[in-house]
Design an enzyme around this catalytic site. Structure first.
Site, PDB file in Angstrom:
ATOM      1  N   HIS A 237       0.847  -1.203   0.000  1.00  0.00           N
ATOM      2  CA  HIS A 237       0.000   0.000   0.000  1.00  0.00           C
ATOM      3  C   HIS A 237       0.884   1.256   0.000  1.00  0.00           C
ATOM      4  O   HIS A 237       0.646   2.198  -0.747  1.00  0.00           O
ATOM      5  CB  HIS A 237      -0.855   0.069   1.271  1.00  0.00           C
TER       6      HIS A 237
ATOM      7  N   LYS B 219     -15.613  -7.772   4.694  1.00  0.00           N
ATOM      8  CA  LYS B 219     -14.589  -8.175   5.671  1.00  0.00           C
ATOM      9  C   LYS B 219     -15.110  -7.797   7.056  1.00  0.00           C
ATOM     10  O   LYS B 219     -14.727  -6.762   7.622  1.00  0.00           O
ATOM     11  CB  LYS B 219     -13.268  -7.470   5.363  1.00  0.00           C
TER      12      LYS B 219
ATOM     13  N   ARG C 113      -2.328  -5.552  -8.370  1.00  0.00           N
ATOM     14  CA  ARG C 113      -1.302  -6.553  -8.108  1.00  0.00           C
ATOM     15  C   ARG C 113      -1.174  -7.526  -9.279  1.00  0.00           C
ATOM     16  O   ARG C 113      -0.228  -7.509 -10.016  1.00  0.00           O
ATOM     17  CB  ARG C 113      -1.618  -7.301  -6.818  1.00  0.00           C
TER      18      ARG C 113
ATOM     19  N   SER D 115      -2.968  -7.413   3.083  1.00  0.00           N
ATOM     20  CA  SER D 115      -3.179  -7.292   4.526  1.00  0.00           C
ATOM     21  C   SER D 115      -3.508  -8.646   5.137  1.00  0.00           C
ATOM     22  O   SER D 115      -3.135  -8.932   6.272  1.00  0.00           O
ATOM     23  CB  SER D 115      -4.312  -6.303   4.812  1.00  0.00           C
TER      24      SER D 115
HETATM   25  P1  ADP Z   1      -5.940  -5.822   0.840  1.00  0.00           P
HETATM   26  O1  ADP Z   1      -6.412  -6.497  -0.407  1.00  0.00           O
HETATM   27  O2  ADP Z   1      -4.481  -6.010   1.098  1.00  0.00           O
HETATM   28  O3  ADP Z   1      -6.809  -6.038   2.053  1.00  0.00           O
HETATM   29  P2  ADP Z   1      -7.082  -3.212   0.523  1.00  0.00           P
HETATM   30  O4  ADP Z   1      -8.483  -3.628   0.419  1.00  0.00           O
HETATM   31  O5  ADP Z   1      -6.731  -2.342   1.678  1.00  0.00           O
HETATM   32  O6  ADP Z   1      -5.993  -4.341   0.521  1.00  0.00           O
HETATM   33  O7  ADP Z   1      -6.624  -2.583  -0.851  1.00  0.00           O
HETATM   34  C1  ADP Z   1      -6.600  -1.229  -1.149  1.00  0.00           C
HETATM   35  C2  ADP Z   1      -5.938  -1.005  -2.475  1.00  0.00           C
HETATM   36  O8  ADP Z   1      -4.551  -1.280  -2.362  1.00  0.00           O
HETATM   37  C3  ADP Z   1      -6.427  -1.893  -3.613  1.00  0.00           C
HETATM   38  O9  ADP Z   1      -6.435  -1.124  -4.790  1.00  0.00           O
HETATM   39  C4  ADP Z   1      -5.385  -2.949  -3.745  1.00  0.00           C
HETATM   40  O10 ADP Z   1      -5.283  -3.465  -5.047  1.00  0.00           O
HETATM   41  C5  ADP Z   1      -4.155  -2.155  -3.385  1.00  0.00           C
HETATM   42  N1  ADP Z   1      -3.107  -3.009  -2.878  1.00  0.00           N
HETATM   43  C6  ADP Z   1      -3.188  -3.834  -1.835  1.00  0.00           C
HETATM   44  N2  ADP Z   1      -2.028  -4.484  -1.652  1.00  0.00           N
HETATM   45  C7  ADP Z   1      -1.184  -4.050  -2.630  1.00  0.00           C
HETATM   46  C8  ADP Z   1       0.155  -4.361  -3.021  1.00  0.00           C
HETATM   47  N3  ADP Z   1       0.861  -5.279  -2.351  1.00  0.00           N
HETATM   48  N4  ADP Z   1       0.685  -3.715  -4.079  1.00  0.00           N
HETATM   49  C9  ADP Z   1      -0.050  -2.811  -4.757  1.00  0.00           C
HETATM   50  N5  ADP Z   1      -1.317  -2.480  -4.461  1.00  0.00           N
HETATM   51  C10 ADP Z   1      -1.873  -3.087  -3.414  1.00  0.00           C
END
Ligand code: ADP
Length: 167
Positions: A17, A41, A91, A129
């Protein structure tokens, strides 16, 4: 001024992130990292306020980045900014379908609201996460996965949270 909004659950914020937020902060004048309630979630590890607080601490060195929270719709939240753009990390191809759908829905609710994607940095492609919560439940070394400022509290929370992993 264009305001980039980086929405997500951030439960907790990972280095993946943070990589997206840092790159957005170099492109846009203002970046809002938006912690959202995700009904899919239902049992988060950290409260919304705790997640926003961690984001504020790990982005303290980035002058144009701030954190906010939202329990409504992203497309409605974005209306408070004159020129908002949603910035998300992509990703792998598995992210694509859901992100494509969400971008179109947001655009339908708030015409003119564009979504832009930054491709994940290679070393964070498999980081999420939920992976962090899983590792934390086993007391693993998190230094390659979350910002160092929050490692101790993620491990401490995992001990009291009982290692739940939702999403
Ligand atoms: P997660 O899927 O890890 O629970 P979130 O729902 O908080 O993450 O995702 C928020 C945004 O961050 C989404 O657009 C997701 O694609 C992006 N994101 C999450 N992890 C990564 C990563 N490792 N690299 C790039 N973008 C990411």
């Amino acid at each position: 001024m264009i305001t980039a909004i980086c929405p997500g659950s951030f439960d907790p914020i990972t280095l993946g992130h943070l990589n997206i937020v840092r790159r957005a902060s170099r492109i846009f004048e203002r970046v809002v990292v938006l912690v959202m309630v995700n009904a899919a979630k239902p049992s988060p590890m950290f409260s919304i306020a705790e997640r926003a607080d961690m984001i504020r601490r790990v982005t303290a060195g980035m002058g144009n980045v701030e954190a906010d929270t939202c329990n409504g719709l992203l497309a409605e939240y974005a209306k408070r900014f004159e020129h908002p753009v949603v910035v998300k990390g992509l990703r792998a191809s598995t992210d694509f379908e859901a992100e494509f759908q969400m971008a179109q829905i947001n655009n339908a609710i708030n015409p003119g609201l564009e979504t832009m994607f930054l491709t994940s940095s290679e070393k964070y492609t498999f980081l999420s996460s939920s992976v962090v919560r899983e590792l934390a439940a086993y007391g693993s070394d998190l230094s390659d996965f979350v910002p160092r400022e929050i490692i101790d509290e993620v491990l401490a929370k995992a001990r009291t949270h009982g290692g739940k992993t939702n999403g």
